[in-house]
Design a protein around this motif. Sequence first.
Motif, PDB file in Angstrom:
ATOM      1  N   LEU A  16       0.827  -1.206   0.000  1.00  0.00           N
ATOM      2  CA  LEU A  16       0.000   0.000   0.000  1.00  0.00           C
ATOM      3  C   LEU A  16       0.859   1.253   0.000  1.00  0.00           C
ATOM      4  CD1 LEU A  16      -2.834  -0.994   2.495  1.00  0.00           C
ATOM      5  CD2 LEU A  16      -3.028  -0.713   0.017  1.00  0.00           C
ATOM      6  N   THR A  17       1.909   1.249   0.810  1.00  0.00           N
ATOM      7  CA  THR A  17       2.796   2.404   0.877  1.00  0.00           C
ATOM      8  C   THR A  17       3.497   2.627  -0.454  1.00  0.00           C
ATOM      9  OG1 THR A  17       3.135   2.097   3.241  1.00  0.00           O
ATOM     10  CG2 THR A  17       4.773   3.413   2.086  1.00  0.00           C
ATOM     11  N   ALA A  18       3.918   1.533  -1.094  1.00  0.00           N
ATOM     12  CA  ALA A  18       4.587   1.645  -2.388  1.00  0.00           C
ATOM     13  C   ALA A  18       3.640   2.192  -3.454  1.00  0.00           C
ATOM     14  CB  ALA A  18       5.141   0.290  -2.818  1.00  0.00           C
ATOM     15  N   ARG A  19       2.381   1.807  -3.384  1.00  0.00           N
ATOM     16  CA  ARG A  19       1.404   2.223  -4.399  1.00  0.00           C
ATOM     17  C   ARG A  19       0.911   3.654  -4.168  1.00  0.00           C
ATOM     18  NH1 ARG A  19       0.041   0.245  -9.365  1.00  0.00           N
ATOM     19  NH2 ARG A  19      -2.070   0.833  -9.827  1.00  0.00           N
ATOM     20  N   ASP A  20       0.639   3.998  -2.900  1.00  0.00           N
ATOM     21  CA  ASP A  20       0.103   5.325  -2.579  1.00  0.00           C
ATOM     22  C   ASP A  20       0.490   5.678  -1.147  1.00  0.00           C
ATOM     23  OD1 ASP A  20      -1.390   7.609  -2.012  1.00  0.00           O
ATOM     24  OD2 ASP A  20      -3.125   6.926  -3.134  1.00  0.00           O
ATOM     25  N   GLN A  21       1.532   6.446  -0.999  1.00  0.00           N
ATOM     26  CA  GLN A  21       2.042   6.765   0.331  1.00  0.00           C
ATOM     27  C   GLN A  21       1.144   7.725   1.114  1.00  0.00           C
ATOM     28  OE1 GLN A  21       5.818   8.745   0.138  1.00  0.00           O
ATOM     29  NE2 GLN A  21       5.215   9.959  -1.639  1.00  0.00           N
ATOM     30  N   TYR A  22       0.127   8.258   0.479  1.00  0.00           N
ATOM     31  CA  TYR A  22      -0.738   9.229   1.137  1.00  0.00           C
ATOM     32  C   TYR A  22      -2.043   8.639   1.655  1.00  0.00           C
ATOM     33  CZ  TYR A  22       2.616  12.338  -0.966  1.00  0.00           C
ATOM     34  OH  TYR A  22       3.792  12.939  -1.344  1.00  0.00           O
ATOM     35  N   LEU A  23      -2.161   7.311   1.730  1.00  0.00           N
ATOM     36  CA  LEU A  23      -3.367   6.700   2.279  1.00  0.00           C
ATOM     37  C   LEU A  23      -3.518   7.081   3.748  1.00  0.00           C
ATOM     38  CD1 LEU A  23      -3.190   3.079   0.856  1.00  0.00           C
ATOM     39  CD2 LEU A  23      -4.720   4.894   0.142  1.00  0.00           C
ATOM     40  N   THR A  24      -4.733   7.423   4.126  1.00  0.00           N
ATOM     41  CA  THR A  24      -4.984   7.763   5.524  1.00  0.00           C
ATOM     42  C   THR A  24      -5.091   6.492   6.363  1.00  0.00           C
ATOM     43  OG1 THR A  24      -7.391   7.691   5.336  1.00  0.00           O
ATOM     44  CG2 THR A  24      -6.313   9.799   4.803  1.00  0.00           C
ATOM     45  N   ARG A  25      -5.076   6.666   7.653  1.00  0.00           N
ATOM     46  CA  ARG A  25      -5.220   5.526   8.567  1.00  0.00           C
ATOM     47  C   ARG A  25      -6.563   4.813   8.338  1.00  0.00           C
ATOM     48  NH1 ARG A  25      -4.926   5.919  15.127  1.00  0.00           N
ATOM     49  NH2 ARG A  25      -4.904   3.684  15.485  1.00  0.00           N
ATOM     50  N   MET A  26      -7.616   5.578   8.145  1.00  0.00           N
ATOM     51  CA  MET A  26      -8.944   5.009   7.902  1.00  0.00           C
ATOM     52  C   MET A  26      -8.963   4.236   6.586  1.00  0.00           C
ATOM     53  SD  MET A  26     -12.290   5.153   9.156  1.00  0.00           S
ATOM     54  CE  MET A  26     -12.445   6.663  10.042  1.00  0.00           C
ATOM     55  N   GLU A  27      -8.328   4.772   5.546  1.00  0.00           N
ATOM     56  CA  GLU A  27      -8.275   4.080   4.258  1.00  0.00           C
ATOM     57  C   GLU A  27      -7.507   2.765   4.381  1.00  0.00           C
ATOM     58  OE1 GLU A  27      -8.498   7.796   1.107  1.00  0.00           O
ATOM     59  OE2 GLU A  27      -6.567   7.290   2.019  1.00  0.00           O
ATOM     60  N   ARG A  28      -6.427   2.776   5.138  1.00  0.00           N
ATOM     61  CA  ARG A  28      -5.671   1.538   5.371  1.00  0.00           C
ATOM     62  C   ARG A  28      -6.528   0.505   6.098  1.00  0.00           C
ATOM     63  NH1 ARG A  28      -0.271   1.307   4.557  1.00  0.00           N
ATOM     64  NH2 ARG A  28       0.672   3.214   3.806  1.00  0.00           N
ATOM     65  N   ARG A  29      -7.326   0.973   7.028  1.00  0.00           N
ATOM     66  CA  ARG A  29      -8.216   0.050   7.752  1.00  0.00           C
ATOM     67  C   ARG A  29      -9.258  -0.554   6.821  1.00  0.00           C
ATOM     68  NH1 ARG A  29      -9.270   3.275  13.403  1.00  0.00           N
ATOM     69  NH2 ARG A  29      -7.280   2.718  14.361  1.00  0.00           N
ATOM     70  N   VAL A  30      -9.811   0.258   5.934  1.00  0.00           N
ATOM     71  CA  VAL A  30     -10.785  -0.245   4.959  1.00  0.00           C
ATOM     72  C   VAL A  30     -10.116  -1.295   4.071  1.00  0.00           C
ATOM     73  CG1 VAL A  30     -12.183   0.374   2.938  1.00  0.00           C
ATOM     74  CG2 VAL A  30     -12.288   1.768   4.998  1.00  0.00           C
ATOM     75  N   CYS A  31      -8.879  -1.067   3.670  1.00  0.00           N
ATOM     76  CA  CYS A  31      -8.145  -2.042   2.862  1.00  0.00           C
ATOM     77  C   CYS A  31      -7.966  -3.352   3.626  1.00  0.00           C
ATOM     78  CB  CYS A  31      -6.777  -1.489   2.459  1.00  0.00           C
ATOM     79  SG  CYS A  31      -6.839  -0.177   1.226  1.00  0.00           S
ATOM     80  N   LYS A  32      -7.594  -3.262   4.879  1.00  0.00           N
ATOM     81  CA  LYS A  32      -7.382  -4.474   5.685  1.00  0.00           C
ATOM     82  C   LYS A  32      -8.689  -5.226   5.891  1.00  0.00           C
ATOM     83  CE  LYS A  32      -3.242  -2.712   7.796  1.00  0.00           C
ATOM     84  NZ  LYS A  32      -2.577  -2.187   8.961  1.00  0.00           N
ATOM     85  N   LEU A  33      -9.760  -4.499   6.102  1.00  0.00           N
ATOM     86  CA  LEU A  33     -11.062  -5.155   6.239  1.00  0.00           C
ATOM     87  C   LEU A  33     -11.480  -5.807   4.927  1.00  0.00           C
ATOM     88  CD1 LEU A  33     -12.920  -2.544   8.459  1.00  0.00           C
ATOM     89  CD2 LEU A  33     -12.225  -4.853   9.130  1.00  0.00           C
ATOM     90  N   ALA A  34     -11.180  -5.162   3.801  1.00  0.00           N
ATOM     91  CA  ALA A  34     -11.519  -5.732   2.498  1.00  0.00           C
ATOM     92  C   ALA A  34     -10.769  -7.043   2.279  1.00  0.00           C
ATOM     93  CB  ALA A  34     -11.196  -4.745   1.374  1.00  0.00           C
ATOM     94  N   VAL A  35      -9.508  -7.096   2.677  1.00  0.00           N
ATOM     95  CA  VAL A  35      -8.729  -8.324   2.560  1.00  0.00           C
ATOM     96  C   VAL A  35      -9.362  -9.429   3.402  1.00  0.00           C
ATOM     97  CG1 VAL A  35      -6.529  -9.377   3.238  1.00  0.00           C
ATOM     98  CG2 VAL A  35      -6.545  -7.268   1.926  1.00  0.00           C
ATOM     99  N   LEU A  36      -9.922  -9.053   4.541  1.00  0.00           N
ATOM    100  CA  LEU A  36     -10.579 -10.023   5.416  1.00  0.00           C
ATOM    101  C   LEU A  36     -11.989 -10.373   4.948  1.00  0.00           C
ATOM    102  CD1 LEU A  36      -9.488  -8.562   8.873  1.00  0.00           C
ATOM    103  CD2 LEU A  36      -8.546 -10.561   7.704  1.00  0.00           C
ATOM    104  N   GLY A  37     -12.472  -9.673   3.910  1.00  0.00           N
ATOM    105  CA  GLY A  37     -13.814  -9.932   3.384  1.00  0.00           C
ATOM    106  C   GLY A  37     -14.905  -9.219   4.157  1.00  0.00           C
TER     107      GLY A  37
END
Length: 100
Positions: A16-37
Motif C-alpha cells: 500500500l505504501t509503495a502504491r500510494d504513500q498518502y493513504l490515511t489511517r482510515m483508508e488503510r483500515r478499509v483495505c485491511k477489512l476488504a482483505v478479510l472480506g
Amino acid sequence: MDDIAGKICPGLDDALTARDQYLTRMERRVCKLAVLGIKGSVAGTLIGTSRQNVSRMHSRLYRRLSGGKDEKDLRKVLLELAGLPCEGGETAAQAGVEKP
C-alpha cells in the motif's frame, strides 16, 4: 485487525505504501477489512463510520489502487498488490487472463 490482516496478506502495508504513500489511517483500515472480506455496515461499525462512508472509501480506494482496471473487487486488487493468490489459487493478475 492489523495482525489478522497481516497474517492473511503479508506485505500488504508495504504494498500500500509503495502504491500510494498518502493513504490515511482510515483508508488503510478499509483495505485491511476488504482483505478479510468485511465490508458495508460491519466494516463501518468496526472503524466507527457509516456504511455509506465505507462504500465511498471502497470505491475511491479501488480507483486509486487498481490503476484503472474494469473489475470492482478491491480485495483482488489488494491481493494482487501484495503478490498473493486470490480464490482458485492463482494471483489476481492471472485470474484476469482468459484461459484457452
